[in-house]
Design an enzyme around this catalytic site. Structure first.
Site, mmCIF file in Angstrom:
data_model
loop_
_atom_site.group_PDB
_atom_site.id
_atom_site.type_symbol
_atom_site.label_atom_id
_atom_site.label_comp_id
_atom_site.label_asym_id
_atom_site.label_seq_id
_atom_site.Cartn_x
_atom_site.Cartn_y
_atom_site.Cartn_z
ATOM 1 N N SER A 1 -10.713 6.752 -2.664
ATOM 2 C CA SER A 1 -10.795 6.930 -1.208
ATOM 3 C C SER A 1 -10.164 8.271 -0.809
ATOM 4 O O SER A 1 -10.699 8.993 0.039
ATOM 5 C CB SER A 1 -10.051 5.805 -0.488
ATOM 6 O OG SER A 1 -10.880 4.674 -0.321
ATOM 7 N N LYS B 1 1.692 1.827 -3.686
ATOM 8 C CA LYS B 1 0.452 2.077 -4.422
ATOM 9 C C LYS B 1 -0.054 3.493 -4.149
ATOM 10 O O LYS B 1 -0.376 4.241 -5.064
ATOM 11 C CB LYS B 1 -0.600 1.057 -3.974
ATOM 12 C CG LYS B 1 -1.924 1.147 -4.699
ATOM 13 C CD LYS B 1 -3.026 0.403 -3.962
ATOM 14 C CE LYS B 1 -2.713 -1.075 -3.787
ATOM 15 N NZ LYS B 1 -3.900 -1.841 -3.341
ATOM 16 N N ASN C 1 -16.260 -7.071 -4.903
ATOM 17 C CA ASN C 1 -16.337 -5.665 -5.312
ATOM 18 C C ASN C 1 -15.476 -5.351 -6.536
ATOM 19 O O ASN C 1 -15.944 -4.730 -7.495
ATOM 20 C CB ASN C 1 -15.936 -4.771 -4.132
ATOM 21 C CG ASN C 1 -15.848 -3.314 -4.533
ATOM 22 O OD1 ASN C 1 -14.761 -2.807 -4.811
ATOM 23 N ND2 ASN C 1 -16.977 -2.653 -4.618
ATOM 24 N N LYS D 1 -2.725 -1.005 6.671
ATOM 25 C CA LYS D 1 -3.722 -2.036 6.380
ATOM 26 C C LYS D 1 -4.131 -2.681 7.695
ATOM 27 O O LYS D 1 -3.368 -2.652 8.653
ATOM 28 C CB LYS D 1 -3.110 -3.117 5.468
ATOM 29 C CG LYS D 1 -4.116 -3.948 4.717
ATOM 30 C CD LYS D 1 -4.509 -3.282 3.413
ATOM 31 C CE LYS D 1 -5.555 -4.056 2.646
ATOM 32 N NZ LYS D 1 -5.701 -3.500 1.279
ATOM 33 N N THR E 1 -12.187 0.623 -7.966
ATOM 34 C CA THR E 1 -11.067 -0.311 -8.170
ATOM 35 C C THR E 1 -11.233 -1.053 -9.495
ATOM 36 O O THR E 1 -10.296 -1.153 -10.294
ATOM 37 C CB THR E 1 -10.948 -1.302 -7.002
ATOM 38 O OG1 THR E 1 -11.009 -0.572 -5.775
ATOM 39 C CG2 THR E 1 -9.646 -2.066 -7.063
ATOM 40 N N GLY F 1 -12.492 -0.501 2.977
ATOM 41 C CA GLY F 1 -12.818 -1.911 2.801
ATOM 42 C C GLY F 1 -11.706 -2.690 2.107
ATOM 43 O O GLY F 1 -10.757 -2.119 1.575
ATOM 44 N N ASP F 2 -11.828 -3.999 2.159
ATOM 45 C CA ASP F 2 -10.990 -4.928 1.393
ATOM 46 C C ASP F 2 -11.811 -6.238 1.409
ATOM 47 O O ASP F 2 -13.037 -6.187 1.576
ATOM 48 C CB ASP F 2 -9.611 -5.102 2.061
ATOM 49 C CG ASP F 2 -8.604 -5.821 1.153
ATOM 50 O OD1 ASP F 2 -8.057 -5.172 0.238
ATOM 51 O OD2 ASP F 2 -8.372 -7.039 1.321
ATOM 52 N N GLN G 1 0.820 -1.215 0.000
ATOM 53 C CA GLN G 1 0.000 0.000 0.000
ATOM 54 C C GLN G 1 0.860 1.273 0.000
ATOM 55 O O GLN G 1 0.467 2.287 -0.570
ATOM 56 C CB GLN G 1 -0.923 -0.026 1.227
ATOM 57 C CG GLN G 1 -2.175 0.824 1.105
ATOM 58 C CD GLN G 1 -3.301 0.158 0.328
ATOM 59 O OE1 GLN G 1 -3.530 -1.027 0.475
ATOM 60 N NE2 GLN G 1 -3.995 0.910 -0.504
#
Ligand code: NDP
Ligand code: 2IT
Length: 444
Positions: A376, A113, A239, A125, A208, A164-165, A110
């Site tokens: 986000s 990213k 998702n 995370k 995403t 979310g994930d 992350q």
């Protein structure tokens, strides 16, 4: 290179039993070699050693009562890896396979990213080994409330902003946000992926999946290919997969296969978006139910079988290491020319090697799936200025962001003589901004 080898060896030694974390670190460090060689000041500043040690790791007990009033205990995690360029940002995963090593690999990825998005967000995370499958709504709510009763003290709109994930969608974010607001007595954007009626952003749900398609579209256009009339396989049906399906279809592709952890469906006529969306989002059904509605479609048990279906473009959108060497070889043999990672680290290192050897265009997750966290960050901006932008406005910003990530990753690859290696390019481009910020901020 000696410095990198020493850092990698030490990281593996002091973080035993965390194979996914080792895998992510190894992949990043390998591609940073030419950069570290060009910048001896990084070694003098102990930059890699600092970057590889999370700023903070929180592990906590999550007690809750199930519907039979039995006590249940899960483990909660939040890894705040790097705040060099902004508040910690990254999702929460609720899945029985969650452990500290998984959360660390995700938080580490992350960092790069989030840097690639060009927006001011650090890397983090979290999650839990809680399994939301087959739980009642009331159980999900009690779990989320208990989870947040500890997590709230570590997060905040300017500190750390979860989202979310896997296993955490609109419903879970709603319960988490309700409890956060209640405990803090503050209406602030401490979570993203919120519902539209309480501070969420339009197009976050789609971001995403759409972003993945925008990125892959840029990548294949550079070689004169397009989604139009291409056959596509998308693993997962959550998702990311659902909105990758929608956008791929809009660009003229035929998506023939999708999956969940039990098996995959094959629809030679092209998978219907509305059926999948309703099955998964509204009814919370298994993907196998699709064949009840579409008689010409087939269901096959076993999720990895999806890669045996011939396709031009493969989009792994389920989970880490879901696509191995054998699957990669089958894809290549069947004429697959591009792979776009919607999930985080879905291809094993051996699979990536197969793609590279055969000239398959490869879009690495940390670049290709950055659209979610990018929107986000746009949700955070909207919350700060107490405004909400239209769907078109957010979607057009998302398209620009994905295009820029593609350009920056391919430019970095070119600059270091790495050709079309977007995986290395993304690591380098993401790293540089974080490294410069760390140098400027001194030994912290
Ligand atoms: P969801 O929970 O919505 O969906 C996950 C999907 O993947 C489900 O179909 C699930 O099947 C399948 N899956 C999960 N674990 C496994 C497994 N071990 N083996 C096979 N299939 C599995 O999650 P998301 O769509 O949000 O996330 C998918 C991937 O995308 C993850 O890697 C996540 O980290 C990544 N990602 C998500 C972003 C987001 O904004 N949501 C942003 C960037 C990346 P089943 O129902 O059977 O469990
Ligand atoms: O892996 C990811 O980028 C996400 N799960 C989304 C993170 C976010 O903060 O939106």
């Amino acid at each position: 290179m000696k410095y990198i080898d020493a850092v990698l060896e030490k990281t593996i030694k002091i973080n035993p039993g965390e194979p996914e974390f080792h895998q992510a670190v190894r992949e990043v460090l390998k591609s940073l070699e030419p950069v570290i060689q060009n910048h001896p000041e990084y070694e003098r500043a102990g930059l890699l050693e600092r970057l590889l040690e999370p700023e903070r790791q929180v592990i906590f007990r999550v007690p809750w009562l199930d519907d039979q009033n039995r006590v249940q205990i899960n483990r909660g995690f939040r890894v705040q890896f790097s705040s060099a360029i902004g508040p910690y940002k990254g999702g929460l995963r609720f899945h029985p396979t969650v452990n500290l090593g998984i959360i660390k690999f995700l938080a580490f990825e992350q960092i790069f990213k989030n840097s690639l998005t060009g927006l001011p967000i650090g890397g983090g995370k979290g999650g839990s080994d809680f399994n939301p499958r087959d739980k009642s709504d009331a159980e999900i709510m009690r779990f989320c409330q208990s989870f947040m009763t500890e997590l709230y003290r570590h997060i905040g709109a300017d500190t750390d902003v979860p989202a979310g994930d896997i296993g955490v969608g609109a419903r879970e974010i709603g319960y988490l946000y309700g409890q956060y607001k209640r405990i803090r007595n503050a209406y602030e954007g401490a979570l993203t992926g919120k519902g539209l009626s309480y501070g969420g952003s339009l197009a976050r749900k789609e971001a995403t999946g759409y972003g993945l398609i925008y990125f892959v579209d840029e990548m294949i256009k550079s070689k004169g290919k397009s989604f139009e009339n291409s056959t596509v396989s998308i693993s997962g049906s959550g998702n990311v997969a659902i909105y990758a399906l929608e956008k791929a279809r809009q660009l003229g592709a035929k998506v023939v296969a999708m999956s969940d952890s039990n098996g995959y469906i094959y629809d030679p006529e092209g998978i219907d978006f509305e059926t999948v969306r309703k099955l998964k989002e509204t009814d919370r059904e298994r993907i196998s139910e699709y064949v009840r509605v579409h008689a010409k479609a087939e269901y096959h048990p076993g999720s990895t079988g999806i890669w045996s279906i011939p396709c031009h473009i493969a989009l792994p959108c389920a989970t880490q290491n879901e696509l191995n060497r054998e699957a990669a070889e089958t894809l290549v043999k069947n004429g697959c020319f591009a792979v776009g990672e919607g999930a985080n680290m879905p291809s094993t290192p051996e699979a990536v090697e197969v793609f590279m050897q055969h000239g398959v265009l490869f879009a690495p997750g940390k670049a290709a799936n950055a659209g979610g966290v990018a929107v986000s960050a746009l949700e955070m901006s909207q919350n700060s200025i107490r405004a909400s932008w239209s769907f078109e406005e957010v979607d057009s910003k998302l398209q620009d962001i994905m295009k820029n990530i593609y350009l920056n990753a391919s430019e970095a690859a070119r600059q270091y003589g790495l050709g079309d290696n977007l995986a290395a390019g993304a690591n380098i481009a993401g790293f540089k901004k974080v490294a410069d910020a760390m140098l400027a901020q001194g030994v912290v």
